[in-house]
Design an enzyme around this catalytic site. Structure first.
Site, PDB file in Angstrom:
ATOM      1  N   TRP A 196       0.720  -1.136   0.103  1.00  0.00           N
ATOM      2  CA  TRP A 196       0.332   0.011  -0.160  1.00  0.00           C
ATOM      3  C   TRP A 196       0.886   1.180  -0.047  1.00  0.00           C
ATOM      4  CZ3 TRP A 196      -1.545  -4.730   1.919  1.00  0.00           C
ATOM      5  CH2 TRP A 196      -2.713  -5.047   1.617  1.00  0.00           C
TER       6      TRP A 196
ATOM      7  N   CYS B  86      -6.760  -4.239  -2.317  1.00  0.00           N
ATOM      8  CA  CYS B  86      -8.161  -5.328  -2.254  1.00  0.00           C
ATOM      9  C   CYS B  86      -8.617  -5.619  -3.480  1.00  0.00           C
ATOM     10  CB  CYS B  86      -9.101  -4.109  -1.449  1.00  0.00           C
ATOM     11  SG  CYS B  86      -9.606  -2.718  -2.317  1.00  0.00           S
TER      12      CYS B  86
ATOM     13  N   HIS C 173     -13.793  -0.575  -0.562  1.00  0.00           N
ATOM     14  CA  HIS C 173     -13.110  -1.583  -0.216  1.00  0.00           C
ATOM     15  C   HIS C 173     -13.749  -2.616  -0.971  1.00  0.00           C
ATOM     16  CE1 HIS C 173     -10.896  -4.706   1.424  1.00  0.00           C
ATOM     17  NE2 HIS C 173     -11.870  -5.051   2.289  1.00  0.00           N
TER      18      HIS C 173
ATOM     19  N   ASP D 188     -13.586 -12.429   2.203  1.00  0.00           N
ATOM     20  CA  ASP D 188     -12.601 -11.460   1.913  1.00  0.00           C
ATOM     21  C   ASP D 188     -11.199 -11.760   2.094  1.00  0.00           C
ATOM     22  OD1 ASP D 188     -11.094  -8.940   1.837  1.00  0.00           O
ATOM     23  OD2 ASP D 188     -12.493  -7.684   2.974  1.00  0.00           O
TER      24      ASP D 188
END
Length: 494
Positions: A119, A153, A215, A240
Site C-alpha cells: 500500500w 483489495c 473496499h 474477504d
C-alpha cells in the site's frame, strides 16, 4: 460440493426406463449441493462468466477485468493452492471450509499465499496493483514461482473470484464505498482530534479506526448448514481475502451471511461484527481535552459509512454497476435500521471503550461540506463549498479551518496541498456558503498512483464553543485515452 462449470443441473443420472417409479424418483433427487444455483441466468454470470469490472468511484465508471477461470492451467493452480495450504482431502467437499482456506491463501501475510500486499508508492520489486488487468496470469505465476507481488483489495478480490468460480462456487466481487475498518472491535468508527492553536486537527496516532474510500471483497452463494436452520441464513455470503484482521489465527474473513448483517445478527460465524462495521458503523468524532487527557464527544455521523455497495450487473458483458446496498442495510434512519442497530448493540456493547459518557451536544449550527456533483477530471481546477446553517435565534460567529490532502484509497494521508482559514457571521436562522477554490497546480505535484483528495473541515462557534467537523473525499477522473489501429479508432477511459 458439485462443480457447475458446464451449467448442468445438480441431479443424479437418470434412472433406467426399466426401473420402477421409486428408483426413478430417487435417481432424480437432487444431491446435497451447498453451492448449487438453480437459475441458469445467474449461473451463467456467477460461475461461467470470465469477464468482470472494477468499480472504484461511486459514479459507476470502472475498468474491465479478465478472470479466466477456464484457462489452461488455472484449475491445476487452484488445486495447488489447496495443496499448499495442507487442506485435508476430506474437507474439500465442504464449501464453507474451502472458502475460509481460500480466503487465507489468497494473501501471503502469514501462510506464503498467492499475493503480496503493498500500500505504498514503491512497487519496484514487483508489479503495481494498478497494472494488473486479469487474475489468470497471477494464478499461473504463483503456481510456477510462488507469491506474486503486488496486490491491493481489488486484486485480492478478483483473484479470489477466479479461484471460486473455477471450483464451481458462484461468486461475485463487491465494492463498498466509504468502508470502515474497525480495529477496536466496538462496531464504531472513532476519529480523535487534538486542539491545536484553538482549532481541531485529526490525531492520526490516536485514531486506530480508519476509512477506506472503497473496499472490495467477494460474495459466494451457498447454503449454510452450519448455522441454525430457522433463520435461513443461506444465500450470499461475504468472504474477504485482503489481510485486515485475523480470524481463527489467519488473515481471512468469512463466509458471513449478508442477511445476518442486514438484520444485526452478529453472533453467527464467521466475522460478522467486522463486516457489520464495514457497512453500517456510526462515526464518532471525539476531541481530546488537554487538561484532563480524556475525550469529549463532538458529534455522531450515522450516514457516512457504507454509502453505496455495488457489484457487476447480471448478463455477459453488461458492465453497469448494480446497487445492492439494500441487501446489507435498511435505509438510514428508518425504523428497521434502528431495530438492527439495537440488535447489534445488544450483542456487542458499542460504547464500552469511551471516557465520554455524555450525550451528543446540542447543535446550534450545522456544517456540511459540498463537493462537485460531477466527477472532477484530473488536472482541472474545481470549486466546493462549506455550508453553515444557523439553527438558533442568535447571531453566531464561526471560525473555520479547511485542510486538503492527497490520500491513498485507504484514506491514509500522502501529503497536504491546501490550508485555508475563514470566518463567517451567521444571522439568526441564516444559511451561508463559503466557496473554496481548489487549484490543480496545487494538488497535482502531491498526487500518488491513485487520484484521491481528502478535505477535512473543522470549525468553532465562538459564542457557545460548539465544535464541528466534516470530511469528504473527491475521486479524480483519469484522462480519456484515444488510440487507433489501422483505420479503426477506439476510445477508452482510464
Amino acid at each position: 460440493m458439485t462443480f457447475q462449470r458446464c451449467g448442468q443441473s445438480s441431479t443424479r443420472p437418470t434412472a433406467s426406463s426399466e426401473g420402477d417409479d421409486s428408483a426413478e424418483k430417487a435417481a432424480h433427487a437432487p444431491l446435497h449441493d451447498e453451492v448449487y444455483m438453480p437459475n441458469d441466468t445467474d449461473r451463467q454470470e456467477y460461475v461461467m462468466n470470465e469477464n468482470g469490472c472494477i468499480y472504484q468511484v461511486e459514479s459507476g465508471g470502472g475498468r474491465q477485468w479478465f478472470y479466466g477461470q477456464f484457462g489452461e492451467g488455472i484449475l491445476d493452480a487452484c488445486f495447488q493452492i489447496l495443496d499448499d495450504s495442507h487442506m485435508p482431502l476430506a474437507n474439500r467437499g465442504d464449501a464453507v471450509k474451502v472458502c475460509r482456506r481460500g480466503s487465507a491463501m489468497m494473501n501471503s501475510q502469514d501462510d506464503h499465499g498467492v499475493l503480496v500486499g503493498n500500500w505504498s508508492d514503491d512497487y519496484s520489486l514487483g508489479t503495481a496493483p494498478t497494472f494488473w488487468i486479469g487474475s489468470d496470469q497471477i494464478l499461473l505465476q504463483y503456481a510456477n514461482q510462488g507469491p506474486v507481488s503486488y496486490a491491493q483489495c481489488w486484486v485480492y478480490a478478483r483473484t479470489f473470484n477466479t479461484f471460486l468460480r473455477c471450483l464451481g462456487i458462484p461468486a461475485r466481487v463487491i465494492t463498498n464505498f466509504n468502508s470502515a475498518h474497525d480495529n477496536t472491535g466496538n462496531l464504531i468508527t472513532d476519529l480523535n482530534f487534538n486542539v491545536v492553536r484553538n482549532r481541531l486537527e485529526l490525531n492520526e496516532r490516536l485514531t486506530r479506526d480508519s476509512f477506506l474510500n472503497y473496499h472490495c471483497w467477494n460474495e459466494v452463494n451457498m447454503s449454510r448448514p452450519d448455522l441454525p436452520a430457522g433463520h435461513d441464513l443461506g444465500g450470499w455470503q461475504v468472504v474477504d481475502a485482503t489481510p485486515q484482521e485475523t480470524s481463527d489465527g489467519y488473515y481471512r474473513c468469512g463466509p458471513c451471511s449478508v442477511k445476518a448483517i442486514k438484520e444485526g445478527m452478529l453472533s453467527y460465524q464467521f466475522d460478522a461484527p467486522f463486516v457489520f462495521a464495514e457497512v453500517n458503523s456510526n462515526v464518532y468524532y471525539h476531541k481530546l481535552n488537554p487538561q484532563t487527557g480524556k475525550t469529549e464527544l463532538l458529534s455522531v455521523d450515522t450516514t457516512y459509512v457504507g454509502k453505496k455497495v455495488v457489484t457487476k450487473s447480471v448478463g455477459g458483458k453488461n458492465y453497469e454497476p448494480m446497487d445492492i446496498t439494500e441487501t446489507y442495510k435498511y435505509p438510514e434512519g428508518s425504523s428497521k435500521d434502528e431495530v438492527t442497530m439495537k440488535k447489534a448493540e445488544s450483542t456487542y456493547k458499542m460504547d464500552m471503550q469511551y471516557d465520554d459518557e455524555q450525550e451528543i451536544p446540542e447543535a446550534n449550527v450545522e456544517m456540511t461540506l459540498e463537493t462537485p456533483v460531477e466527477q472532477v477530471k484530473i488536472g482541472h481546477d474545481f470549486q466546493m463549498a462549506v455550508v453553515f446553517r444557523n439553527l438558533s435565534e442568535d447571531t453566531r460567529i464561526i471560525r473555520g479551518f479547511l485542510v486538503g490532502s492527497t490520500v491513498y484509497y485507504t484514506n491514509i494521508q500522502r501529503a497536504q496541498f491546501k490550508q485555508e482559514s475563514f470566518d463567517v457571521t451567521l444571522n439568526p436562522m441564516e444559511l451561508s456558503r463559503v466557496q473554496v477554490v481548489v487549484l490543480a497546480q496545487k494538488y497535482m505535484p502531491k498526487l500518488g498512483c491513485q487520484s484521491n483528495l481528502r478535505f477535512m473541515v473543522t470549525a468553532k462557534s465562538m459564542e457557545n464553543n460548539q465544535d464541528m467537523t466534516a470530511m469528504q473525499i473527491v475521486n479524480l477522473e483519469g484522462p480519456e485515452l484515444v488510440f487507433s489501429t489501422a483505420d479503426m479508432e477506439r476510445k477508452t477511459d482510464r
